[in-house]
Design an enzyme around this catalytic site. Structure first.
Site: not given
Ligand code: ADP
Ligand code: MG
Length: 380
Positions: A123, A228
């Site tokens: 990532k 989130d």
């Protein structure tokens, strides 16, 4: 979505790495780094550095720009990617690169392989990419104003993600196993499952609903809120078990707005089940039900991941989790030319030391990486 362009990794030398790192360090305090300052930090002969800088510009790892008050070099996205990927490669954490598999709010996700050829997930954090020079005036350790750049934000974001993922994984939370990180890059296990966004049917809807709510509560009891918790950040294994991803915005349940973010996470799940599976339940957790049984939040602050309160605050602001404080609204002053005369010798020394650290760290095998080395690396 395509392949990560890594051809450049093959032919760049140790000197290139050193010069790029010098620009990176110079950029901690200056938007642009003039050639002579770069040479001083890189600690190589000036003539040689000039040629290397030119080459690096040609490959678009650096760009040369005209500022209002002085001209200088700036690391590009590609240049920063190169530094991180080269470090991860030298350390043996990555050995080959594959395709992009995802694009998140603030990241690009690739499949890469380790030395055994096992596919793993890479990532790359990219904060402030909407505006390339999304910079905010900050005060550095001397109290001078400087800019909190995308470099700095992306790096804290990745570090924070790695820290939370490690603490969660150690406690047996259903998250990918963290493998390594460098700068704005995090390596983790590839989740074998489906992103919740692509899941439209479930064998046992109430069970998955309960699993998700229990996960939110278990996080809360450990002292943290994901922040989130939506279908983009949840994956489902073939066995129907949820795996949680995406951690840079996580926060403590002691945070002043904790209840708001806790409720928002809970409502995300309720809303998702109503919309996707026409499922509603009166059974959902409340912030006041939490019973603290762990201090995961405190551990992430203290275990040597080197976060200062200020770094934490900068990042949470970027993620919209806290209000931007008044005195950080910037009046947009530009720094004076960091020519050799104005850049204090102590700054050059400091940057040189950091370059040496980076070079040493990138060459250390993962087995040689003590916690102490990690700490020094992060704090530099
Ligand atoms: P962002 O912070 O930018 O939202 P995420 O961590 O949510 O990034 O990742 C973006 C997407 O990439 C996810 O929605 C998911 O589809 C995919 N992804 C991320 N991490 C993994 C992983 N470890 N294994 C498989 N897919 C992943
Ligand atoms: Mg995400």
């Amino acid at each position: 979505m395509g392949k990560l362009n890594v051809t450049v990794l093959r032919y760049l030398t140790k000197e290139d790495f050193r010069v790029l790192t010098a620009i990176e360090m110079g950029m901690k305090n200056h938007e642009l780094v003039p050639g002579p300052l770069a040479a001083a930090i890189a600690n190589l002969k000036t003539g040689g550095v000039h040629k290397l800088l030119k080459e690096l510009c040609k490959h678009k790892l650096l760009s040369y720009e005209r500022g209002k008050k002085y001209d200088g070099y700036r690391l590009t996205n590609t240049g920063y990617d190169y530094l991180a990927l080269k470090s991860l490669t030298l350390r043996g954490s990555v050995s080959s690169f594959g395709n992009q598999i995802g694009i998140g709010k603030e990241s690009n996700i690739y499949v890469v392989a380790d030395e055994e050829g096992t596919p793993i997930c890479l990532k790359l954090h990219r904060l402030g990419r909407t505006c390339f020079r999304n910079v905010k005036a900050k005060r550095d350790y001397h109290g001078r104003r400087h800019k909190a750049s995308w470099l700095y934000l992306s790096r804290i974001s990745a570090t924070r993600e790695f820290a939370y993922m490690s603490a969660l994984h150690e406690r047996g939370f259903p998250v990918p196993k963290p493998i390594d990180f460098n700068r704005h890059c995090v390596l983790m296990d590839l989740v074998n499952g489906w992103p919740m966004t692509q899941v439209h049917e479930l064998l046992d809807i109430p069970q998955v609903y309960d699993d998700l709510m229990n996960l939110i509560v278990r996080l809360g009891n450990s002292g943290v809120i994901h922040g989130d918790f939506n279908e983009f950040n949840l994956m489902l294994t073939d066995a129907g078990k949820p795996i949680l991803i995406d951690f840079p915005q996580m926060m403590s349940t002691s945070h002043e707005n904790a209840e708001f973010f806790f409720d928002r996470d809970v409502n995300c799940v309720r809303e998702m089940f109503r919309r996707k599976f026409a499922y509603e339940s009166e059974d959902y957790p409340k912030f006041s039900d939490l019973v603290r049984d762990d201090d995961l939040d405190a551990e992430v602050h203290c275990t040597g991941y080197g976060f200062t309160k200020e770094m934490e605050q900068d990042l949470l602001q970027e993620y919209g989790m806290v209000e931007q404080s008044e005195d950080e609204e910037d009046e947009g002053e530009e720094d004076e030319a960091p020519a050799l005369v104005t850049a204090a010798a102590v700054e050059i020394d400091e940057c040189r030391r950091q370059v040496e650290n980076e070079v040493l760290y990138s060459e250390a095998k993962p087995a040689q990486k003590s916690d102490d080395a990690i700490r020094r690396y992060i704090e530099s």
